[in-house]
Design an enzyme around this catalytic site. Structure first.
Site, PDB file in Angstrom:
ATOM      1  N   HIS A 149     -20.697  10.679   5.868  1.00 36.30           N
ATOM      2  CA  HIS A 149     -19.796  10.959   4.749  1.00 36.30           C
ATOM      3  C   HIS A 149     -19.698   9.710   3.888  1.00 36.30           C
ATOM      4  O   HIS A 149     -19.525   8.601   4.413  1.00 36.30           O
ATOM      5  CB  HIS A 149     -18.407  11.360   5.240  1.00 36.30           C
ATOM      6  N   TYR A 179     -16.344   8.909  -4.741  1.00 40.16           N
ATOM      7  CA  TYR A 179     -17.733   8.915  -4.287  1.00 40.16           C
ATOM      8  C   TYR A 179     -18.607   7.839  -4.934  1.00 40.16           C
ATOM      9  O   TYR A 179     -19.747   7.657  -4.522  1.00 40.16           O
ATOM     10  CB  TYR A 179     -18.361  10.293  -4.555  1.00 40.16           C
TER      11      TYR A 179
END
Length: 146
Positions: A103, A26
């Site tokens: 996302h 991430y």
């Protein structure tokens, strides 16, 4: 009500841990960084940003239903609810504006159980794999549609 259209930005479970949780997946940006980017993008695109995060499926569903008729568009990163929540899908199907699913990481490069997205069935578009910049892309497009 604001004279500018409002974009509701919903972040799902564990996104409050951005920058700490799996930075190799991430990145090191935090949820505060995401919010700052969303607000800056919103200002430059002429829209208000209503930015939220919850680990609760019920709370997310409530926000989506409350946004009907008031938000010009909805950006959702359903996170862990992406491939599990029919209930969030059903709430999104009630929303009466454009929806963009975002996302940070590319789902297709992750575990196979993360590949399917129930949310995509209600989304106008889906952006994945561009890090937090995907939020800016989504807000710009939602502002255009508003």
């Amino acid at each position: 009500m604001s004279p500018r259209p409002t974009i509701l930005v919903i972040n799902g479970p564990n996104l409050d841990m951005l920058g700490i949780r799996q930075p190799e997946v991430y990145g090191y940006d935090t949820l505060d960084d995401v919010e700052r980017l969303c607000r800056e993008t919103g200002t430059s695109c002429g829209v208000e940003i209503d930015f939220r995060q919850s680990d609760s499926e019920a709370e997310i569903m409530g926000w989506i239903k409350q946004a009907r008729g008031t938000a010009a568009g909805l950006l959702i990163n359903p996170a862990g609810f992406t491939s599990t929540s029919i209930a969030i899908l059903d709430a999104l199907l009630i929303f009466d504006g454009p929806i963009i699913e975002v996302h940070i990481s590319p789902l297709f490069r992750r575990d196979a159980f993360r590949h399917p997205s129930h949310v995509s069935r209600a989304a106008t578009a889906k952006i994945e794999g561009f890090g937090i910049r995907g939020y800016a892309f989504a807000i710009a497009k939602l502002a255009e549609l508003a």
